[in-house]
Design a protein around this motif. Structure first.
Motif, short mmCIF file in Angstrom:
data_model
loop_
_atom_site.label_atom_id
_atom_site.label_comp_id
_atom_site.label_asym_id
_atom_site.label_seq_id
_atom_site.Cartn_x
_atom_site.Cartn_y
_atom_site.Cartn_z
N ILE A 187 -31.74 8.46 -29.59
CA ILE A 187 -33.16 8.10 -29.50
C ILE A 187 -33.85 8.66 -30.72
O ILE A 187 -33.69 9.84 -31.05
CB ILE A 187 -33.81 8.66 -28.22
CG1 ILE A 187 -33.40 7.84 -27.03
CG2 ILE A 187 -35.31 8.67 -28.34
CD1 ILE A 187 -34.14 8.17 -25.76
N TYR A 188 -34.58 7.80 -31.42
CA TYR A 188 -35.36 8.23 -32.58
C TYR A 188 -36.83 7.95 -32.29
O TYR A 188 -37.18 6.88 -31.79
CB TYR A 188 -34.95 7.47 -33.84
CG TYR A 188 -33.51 7.69 -34.22
CD1 TYR A 188 -33.10 8.92 -34.75
CD2 TYR A 188 -32.56 6.70 -34.06
CE1 TYR A 188 -31.79 9.14 -35.11
CE2 TYR A 188 -31.24 6.90 -34.42
CZ TYR A 188 -30.87 8.13 -34.93
OH TYR A 188 -29.57 8.33 -35.28
N ILE A 189 -37.67 8.91 -32.61
CA ILE A 189 -39.11 8.78 -32.40
C ILE A 189 -39.79 8.85 -33.75
O ILE A 189 -39.61 9.81 -34.50
CB ILE A 189 -39.64 9.90 -31.48
CG1 ILE A 189 -38.91 9.85 -30.14
CG2 ILE A 189 -41.13 9.78 -31.29
CD1 ILE A 189 -39.14 11.06 -29.29
N LYS B 174 -41.70 14.35 -26.10
CA LYS B 174 -40.83 14.27 -27.28
C LYS B 174 -39.58 15.13 -27.11
O LYS B 174 -38.48 14.72 -27.46
CB LYS B 174 -41.58 14.71 -28.53
CG LYS B 174 -42.63 13.76 -29.00
CD LYS B 174 -43.32 14.33 -30.22
CE LYS B 174 -44.58 13.60 -30.55
NZ LYS B 174 -45.30 14.21 -31.66
N PHE B 175 -39.76 16.31 -26.55
CA PHE B 175 -38.63 17.21 -26.33
C PHE B 175 -37.66 16.61 -25.31
O PHE B 175 -36.44 16.66 -25.48
CB PHE B 175 -39.14 18.57 -25.87
CG PHE B 175 -38.05 19.56 -25.62
CD1 PHE B 175 -37.35 20.12 -26.68
CD2 PHE B 175 -37.71 19.92 -24.33
CE1 PHE B 175 -36.34 21.02 -26.46
CE2 PHE B 175 -36.70 20.82 -24.10
CZ PHE B 175 -36.02 21.37 -25.16
N ILE B 176 -38.21 16.03 -24.25
CA ILE B 176 -37.36 15.43 -23.22
C ILE B 176 -36.60 14.23 -23.78
O ILE B 176 -35.40 14.07 -23.55
CB ILE B 176 -38.21 15.03 -21.99
CG1 ILE B 176 -38.74 16.28 -21.28
CG2 ILE B 176 -37.41 14.19 -21.02
CD1 ILE B 176 -39.77 15.99 -20.24
N LEU B 177 -37.29 13.38 -24.54
CA LEU B 177 -36.63 12.22 -25.13
C LEU B 177 -35.56 12.61 -26.14
O LEU B 177 -34.52 11.97 -26.23
CB LEU B 177 -37.66 11.30 -25.79
CG LEU B 177 -38.54 10.48 -24.86
CD1 LEU B 177 -39.56 9.70 -25.66
CD2 LEU B 177 -37.72 9.56 -23.99
N SER B 178 -35.81 13.68 -26.90
CA SER B 178 -34.80 14.10 -27.88
C SER B 178 -33.57 14.70 -27.21
O SER B 178 -32.52 14.78 -27.83
CB SER B 178 -35.41 15.08 -28.88
OG SER B 178 -35.78 16.27 -28.20
N SER B 179 -33.68 15.10 -25.95
CA SER B 179 -32.52 15.65 -25.24
C SER B 179 -31.64 14.56 -24.64
O SER B 179 -30.62 14.86 -24.02
CB SER B 179 -32.97 16.60 -24.13
OG SER B 179 -33.58 15.87 -23.08
#
Length: 159
Positions: free
Chosen positions: A116-118, A57-62
């Motif tokens: 990117i939204y999760i 999640k942290f990688i995708l939010s970056s």
């Protein structure tokens, strides 16, 4: 004497440093990729059936406002400890890139990630205990922007 190297000598004719000639190198010299002025956007909504780890999640939010190859590079090297999650997230990125390339004829080098939204949704079942409710469905919304170029016109032969 080599074309790309030259000797720098002091007044006492001792060799000091071997420097590289700056004219021999035609690289970008560390310049960042230039964002296109005219942008086109495409949004992909992906249902990810597995639960994302906090690291993923942290990688995708970056990935916001990041060049697509930098995002792929981050996934390859930062998720080495979890290869199945790495492969699943790379599949998500590759499928969206290939959809742009196949449908709109976009070059791979002209794609950036805008947002990117999760969103994680837990499936609740009132007949099971709380410990057994580990089923979650993750929605990943990926917005890409790209630059469209006019096709190259083949020059006509002069003979």
């Amino acid at each position: 004497m080599n074309n790309s190297y030259f000797w720098l000598r002091c007044r006492c004719n001792e060799d000091i440093v071997l420097l590289k000639d700056p004219k021999s190198d035609n690289r970008s010299r560390g310049k960042a990729f230039i964002y296109p002025k005219e942008r086109s956007y495409k949004t992909f909504e992906i249902k990810y059936s597995n639960k994302l780890s906090t690291k993923a999640k942290f990688i995708l939010s970056s990935f916001n406002n990041k060049y697509i190859y930098y995002a792929i590079d981050d996934l390859l090297y930062l998720l080495k400890s979890n290869p199945t999650e790495k492969e699943n997230l790379l599949t998500v990125l590759y499928s969206s890139i290939l959809a742009l390339h196949n449908n709109l004829e976009i070059n791979f080098f002209d794609i950036w990630i805008d947002n990117i939204y999760i969103n994680e949704i837990g499936k609740n079942n009132r007949f099971f205990k709380v410990e057994e409710q580990s089923q979650t469905l993750t929605h990943i919304t990926l917005t890409l922007f790209y630059r469209t170029r006019s096709p190259f016109k083949k020059p006509e032969a002069q003979w």
